[in-house]
Write a protein that holds these residues in place. Sequence first.
Motif, mmCIF file in Angstrom:
data_model
loop_
_atom_site.group_PDB
_atom_site.id
_atom_site.type_symbol
_atom_site.label_atom_id
_atom_site.label_comp_id
_atom_site.label_asym_id
_atom_site.label_seq_id
_atom_site.Cartn_x
_atom_site.Cartn_y
_atom_site.Cartn_z
ATOM 1 N N ASP A 1 0.838 -1.212 0.000
ATOM 2 C CA ASP A 1 0.000 0.000 0.000
ATOM 3 C C ASP A 1 0.870 1.257 0.000
ATOM 4 O OD1 ASP A 1 -2.209 -1.627 0.003
ATOM 5 O OD2 ASP A 1 -2.622 -1.392 2.145
ATOM 6 N N THR A 2 1.989 1.209 0.706
ATOM 7 C CA THR A 2 2.930 2.332 0.706
ATOM 8 C C THR A 2 3.524 2.537 -0.686
ATOM 9 O OG1 THR A 2 3.461 1.883 3.010
ATOM 10 C CG2 THR A 2 5.004 3.268 1.795
ATOM 11 N N ASP B 1 0.984 4.292 -2.732
ATOM 12 C CA ASP B 1 0.976 5.722 -2.415
ATOM 13 C C ASP B 1 2.117 6.443 -3.120
ATOM 14 O OD1 ASP B 1 -1.262 5.459 -0.795
ATOM 15 O OD2 ASP B 1 -0.066 5.243 1.047
ATOM 16 N N SER C 1 1.401 6.771 -6.823
ATOM 17 C CA SER C 1 0.309 7.700 -7.134
ATOM 18 C C SER C 1 0.821 9.106 -7.421
ATOM 19 C CB SER C 1 -0.706 7.723 -5.994
ATOM 20 O OG SER C 1 -0.136 8.314 -4.841
ATOM 21 N N HIS C 2 2.039 9.428 -7.009
ATOM 22 C CA HIS C 2 2.643 10.738 -7.296
ATOM 23 C C HIS C 2 3.195 10.818 -8.708
ATOM 24 C CE1 HIS C 2 1.980 11.641 -3.193
ATOM 25 N NE2 HIS C 2 3.057 11.040 -2.697
ATOM 26 N N ARG D 1 -4.130 -2.498 -4.232
ATOM 27 C CA ARG D 1 -4.009 -1.056 -4.505
ATOM 28 C C ARG D 1 -3.061 -0.771 -5.663
ATOM 29 N NH1 ARG D 1 -3.021 2.684 0.269
ATOM 30 N NH2 ARG D 1 -3.299 4.164 -1.411
#
Length: 165
Positions: free
Chosen positions: A42-43, A46, A49-50, A89
């Motif tokens: 999940d990290t 994240d 996602s940038h 994710r």
Amino acid sequence: MFEYYSTEAGSQIPLTFILIGSFISTPFPVNGYSTTYKSHWDTLADLLSHFPRLTSNCTFIFIPGPNDPWTTSPGCLPRKGIPEVFTNRVRKLCKDVRFVSNPCRLGYFTQEICVFRGDIADSIVRNGVIIKKSPANTDINLDEATLAARDVPPRTKRSITDNSW
């Protein structure tokens, strides 16, 4: 690396990112740590996602390593891809993502590339054959071709009075 490719204006981005595990530093235990392992994925989601330019235009391939979870025995090959329960994710975020087995074959235009992730250094050392060098005086009876193959300087003709043999 992701920052470089996503911010370079006009630069070509790679077709594929191949990320080879282990994606956890210690061997994944049979019971426990699954929530920790999932939180690491999940990290990563994240982080990715940038970089929407990369997640929408590149293929991400993840190949498991020796410490990642799968249903096969640790010493057996092939190892299955990382289970979907851990990578939901990342799968939702990336347009084209693949969690493949280890080893795997990747097609690149007309070529096939075999990718294998394994810690083979231990087995190479364990199964290594060490040949001791023979003493220099045992090479006396060998012919010139054998000496040349062993990178031994050729013999010179010696006189009968030369006692250096």
